[in-house]
Design a protein around this motif. Structure first.
Motif: not given
Lengths: 215, 389
Positions: A90-96
């Motif tokens: 999904p969108d924006g699931a991780f910081d990096y």
């Protein structure tokens, strides 16, 4: 009875010394964040990030034997192909989202780059530089496809199907409205070089580079 | 090794052969809407529960498995189904972990099922037993753990039908489960698998001895039907390569074809043996009910047709394992679960193990599999602060 049991492997310490460029990537990651290492190999970087930065670290790797080795160390890694599987997240699931020395081996680098920045706030991407003078020299003088320590394969068996120079990559980022937050020019050994990572000088004298990208 | 006893609550009885049993204090409201009172759960434990109860591993057995995971089986005299993997110093090390495995609801080794007595009639349940589902099976396990005073599970592990239960545990009780390992399983039973089950059920029901499910009352046993069901199912647990390697076209105790319908080939003899030893330890009606529970399992349809919805916001760590030659629960099924878990950014590991031994590979000594399993479970235990053995 206790001596029957084999001691569990330490997962909080990196099992081996990391490549210098991986160390540089690791230093770019803030502690206590969520990280997806795309093409994580046997999990050297993940293991380091989990141990030293308390990162929620996940990995995606195409080689089943490397996945097995990573999972056996207690790392969260799945077997999969980045070109098809990044779409699942999904969108924006991780910081990096980290992609080390792999973008040039993908069929659709532009889509991959887009996906990295869709699923993560920041992408950390490292690339070999096809504009390095040794590469240019080899083609100019040798008249054959260049082979260097960073690009050691013959044209017919190299996994690198979308090689680019630093300037090419900077152009692509511009075209995709991607902001280059940080850039590092590196020698073949992965040592940091003290000049701008995005200029013509780096394009001629850096063998590889690491970029931190945002939208 | 001898199983260590869990803390014994008041409702526990002990059967001289089958060991500890708990009668659930509350009636079980089934997915079908029916209610089942006085449910008995027979179970086994291995290892010792630690002081903060943080080292619990729940094992979920497969269709024809049972609670006797390791050591000698009290009925068959053989080793438990996961004796290779569970025990002192083994992959799931009972020096470190407290392992619990219950006979499934609907089973035939002590837990309430069609062969037990229906308290309302004083006779064996037979086909009066309500149809149960994987959800019901897991709900009964959850209530068993409640009564044993166990709230949190470090890891729930299961292969095949056990994998369905592990997924159901993670879906339905995410706050109780730290990690789940569904092995060689699926989030829903495929059409092909339902078809194979139907063949088995029809074989049982075609046996006149089955007598519309009343065979226990009439002192009969539908041996032939159950044996044929087992023979058909057993083929699906293997692979063509494994069958060929083991038997090829070798003849059984003879040097030439007999031009008849005896078991000329070793593979025939083997299957007949598998069929006929199975009927000594398994109840035909249980086979009908449990296969039905598997057929009905579909975590996607229960969640609006989107499997990912089943695990939204889940904090459970998953490790999915499949085997290359498993054509009953092929890798694609596990991969579909991985895709769904990725879609909700769940913490998931996934490994496909190379093996030519088919679906049954999860029960066998497969070093790559064992290395993966121990690495994942020990990693979870370390992260969860469980003391090392």
């Amino acid at each position: 009875m206790n001596q029957i049991a084999t001691p569990p492997k330490m997962i909080n310490k990196p099992s081996k010394r990391m490549r210098i460029d991986l160390q540089l990537v690791a230093d770019l990651v803030s502690p206590n964040t969520r990280v997806l290492d795309v093409g994580c190999g046997d999990g050297t970087l993940l293991s380091y990030l989990m141990g030293f930065k308390k990162v929620d670290a996940r990995g995606l790797e195409i080689s089943m034997s490397r996945v097995r080795s990573a999972v056996s160390q207690g790392l969260s890694v799945i077997q999969g192909n980045l070109e098809t599987d990044l779409k699942d997240y999904p969108d924006g699931a991780f910081d990096y989202a980290i992609l080390s020395q792999t973008l040039q081996a993908t069929v659709h680098p532009q889509e991959v780059l887009g996906d990295l920045l869709r699923i993560a706030k920041r992408a950390i991407v490292s690339l070999p530089n096809f504009g390095h003078w040794r590469v240019r020299w080899a083609l100019l003088v040798g008249g054959r496809m260049p082979m260097t320590s960073n690009l050691p394969d013959q044209w017919y068996n190299t996994p690198n199907i979308h090689l680019c120079t630093i300037l090419d990559f900077v152009d692509l980022c511009k075209a995709m409205n991607i902001h280059i937050e940080k850039g590092f020019a590196l020698s073949a050994d992965g040592l940091k070089q003290n000049f701008s990572a995005t200029g013509w000088f780096a394009n001629l004298f850096s063998e590889q580079s690491v970029f931190v990208l945002t939208r | 090794m001898t199983p260590t006893s869990a803390p014994i609550p008041q409702t526990t009885a002990t059967d001289p052969i089958l060991g500890p049993m708990v009668v659930l204090a509350e009636p079980l409201v089934l997915q079908s809407g029916e209610t089942l009172a006085d449910v008995t759960m027979a179970y086994q434990t291995y290892g010792a529960l630690n002081a903060d109860k943080s080292n619990v591993i729940v094992l979920c057995h497969a269709l024809t498995g049972d609670q006797f995971v390791c050591g000698q089986h009290p009925i068959t005299g053989k080793r438990g189904w996961w004796d290779d993997s569970v025990g002192l110093g083994k992959v799931i090390d009972t020096n470190r972990y407290f392992v619990i495995c219950a006979n499934v609801l609907g089973g035939c080794l002590g837990s309430t099922g069609p062969k037990e007595i229906n308290p309302a009639t004083g006779r064996a349940w037979g086909l009066q037993f309500p149809v149960i589902t994987i959800r019901d099976i897991v709900a009964a396990q959850a209530k068993l753990l409640d009564q044993l005073g166990i709230d949190k599970i470090l890891c729930v592990v299961g292969g095949s039908m056990g994998a369905m239960q592990a997924l159901e545990w993670a879906h339905r009780y995410p706050s109780r489960v730290f990690a789940a390992v569904p092995i060689a399983g699926s989030y829903r039973h495929s059409a092909q698998n339902i078809a194979f089950h139907e063949v088995g059920r029809q074989a049982i029901m075609a046996d006149p001895e089955w007598s519309h499910g009343n065979y226990l009352e009439e002192g009969r046993v539908p041996k032939r039907g159950l044996a044929v069901a087992r023979m058909a199912a057993h083929i699906t647990y293997l692979s063509e390569t494994a069958l060929h390697r083991k038997f090829g076209r070798k003849l059984q105790d003879r040097s030439a074809l007999t031009y008849g319908f005896d078991a000329d080939f070793q593979v025939e003899s083997y299957l007949r043996h598998q069929g006929y030893t199975f009927v000594d330890r398994f109840d035909a009606n249980s086979y009908l009910y449990i296969t039905r529970a598997m057929d009905y399992f579909d975590l996607a349809s229960e969640n609006g047709g989107v499997l990912a919805n089943a695990f939204k916001g889940s904090s459970v760590r998953f490790c999915l394992v499949s085997f290359t030659s498993d054509w009953l629960f092929p890798t694609a099924e596990s991969r579909a679960i991985v895709h769904a878990l990725n879609a909700v950014a769940a913490n998931v590991s996934f490994v496909e193990i190379e093996s030519d031994k088919g679906h049954d590979a999860f029960l066998l000594d497969e070093p790559d599999f064992h290395q993966t399993l121990s690495g994942f479970i020990n990693g979870c235990a370390d992260a969860h602060g469980v003391a090392k053995a």
